[in-house]
Design an enzyme around this catalytic site. Sequence first.
Site, mmCIF file in Angstrom:
data_model
loop_
_atom_site.group_PDB
_atom_site.id
_atom_site.type_symbol
_atom_site.label_atom_id
_atom_site.label_comp_id
_atom_site.label_asym_id
_atom_site.label_seq_id
_atom_site.Cartn_x
_atom_site.Cartn_y
_atom_site.Cartn_z
ATOM 1 N N ASP A 15 0.816 -1.207 0.000
ATOM 2 C CA ASP A 15 0.000 0.000 0.000
ATOM 3 C C ASP A 15 0.861 1.274 0.000
ATOM 4 O O ASP A 15 1.756 1.420 0.816
ATOM 5 C CB ASP A 15 -0.897 0.007 1.227
ATOM 6 C CG ASP A 15 -1.740 -1.251 1.323
ATOM 7 O OD1 ASP A 15 -1.731 -2.045 0.374
ATOM 8 O OD2 ASP A 15 -2.410 -1.425 2.340
ATOM 9 N N HIS A 17 -0.828 4.493 -0.244
ATOM 10 C CA HIS A 17 -1.680 5.391 0.531
ATOM 11 C C HIS A 17 -1.421 6.869 0.262
ATOM 12 O O HIS A 17 -1.442 7.687 1.181
ATOM 13 C CB HIS A 17 -1.533 5.123 2.026
ATOM 14 C CG HIS A 17 -2.075 3.798 2.447
ATOM 15 N ND1 HIS A 17 -3.413 3.480 2.363
ATOM 16 C CD2 HIS A 17 -1.455 2.697 2.938
ATOM 17 C CE1 HIS A 17 -3.593 2.249 2.798
ATOM 18 N NE2 HIS A 17 -2.425 1.735 3.146
ATOM 19 N N ASP A 46 -4.572 0.239 -2.856
ATOM 20 C CA ASP A 46 -4.617 1.245 -1.784
ATOM 21 C C ASP A 46 -3.642 2.386 -2.084
ATOM 22 O O ASP A 46 -2.760 2.709 -1.301
ATOM 23 C CB ASP A 46 -4.312 0.617 -0.424
ATOM 24 C CG ASP A 46 -5.354 -0.404 -0.029
ATOM 25 O OD1 ASP A 46 -6.444 -0.393 -0.617
ATOM 26 O OD2 ASP A 46 -5.078 -1.203 0.868
ATOM 27 N N ASN A 78 -7.786 -3.406 -1.166
ATOM 28 C CA ASN A 78 -8.743 -4.132 -0.338
ATOM 29 C C ASN A 78 -9.859 -3.270 0.220
ATOM 30 O O ASN A 78 -10.617 -3.713 1.048
ATOM 31 C CB ASN A 78 -8.010 -4.837 0.815
ATOM 32 C CG ASN A 78 -7.358 -3.846 1.749
ATOM 33 O OD1 ASN A 78 -7.289 -2.657 1.469
ATOM 34 N ND2 ASN A 78 -6.837 -4.350 2.854
ATOM 35 N N HIS A 79 -9.980 -2.025 -0.213
ATOM 36 C CA HIS A 79 -11.049 -1.163 0.300
ATOM 37 C C HIS A 79 -12.243 -1.197 -0.645
ATOM 38 O O HIS A 79 -12.088 -1.236 -1.854
ATOM 39 C CB HIS A 79 -10.563 0.281 0.453
ATOM 40 C CG HIS A 79 -9.515 0.426 1.488
ATOM 41 N ND1 HIS A 79 -9.765 0.268 2.822
ATOM 42 C CD2 HIS A 79 -8.189 0.675 1.396
ATOM 43 C CE1 HIS A 79 -8.655 0.451 3.505
ATOM 44 N NE2 HIS A 79 -7.678 0.682 2.664
#
Length: 83
Positions: A15, A17, A46, A78-79
């Site tokens: 990730d 982010h 992500d 995974n969101h």
Amino acid sequence: MILIDIEPDVIIFGDIHGNFNDIHYIYINFISKPEYAHTKFLFLGDYVDRGPKPVDILCFLFALKLSDPKRFYLLRGNHGEYE
């Protein structure tokens, strides 16, 4: 379900982010190095949900994918939910 099959050599990154420093580090230390010229890169998703540079991250990763689609792979992350 969609599956991808990536032949070795592959480097996997987690990730990001929205942290542009992370993608810059990855580019300087891996993607731009001649010893990784034939390496594939898998980003696990992500990309944008926390840091200050989400649009920059997406534009950069999309540019990499467009420049060499068989070398750069971008997963969804995974969101969120889907069916």
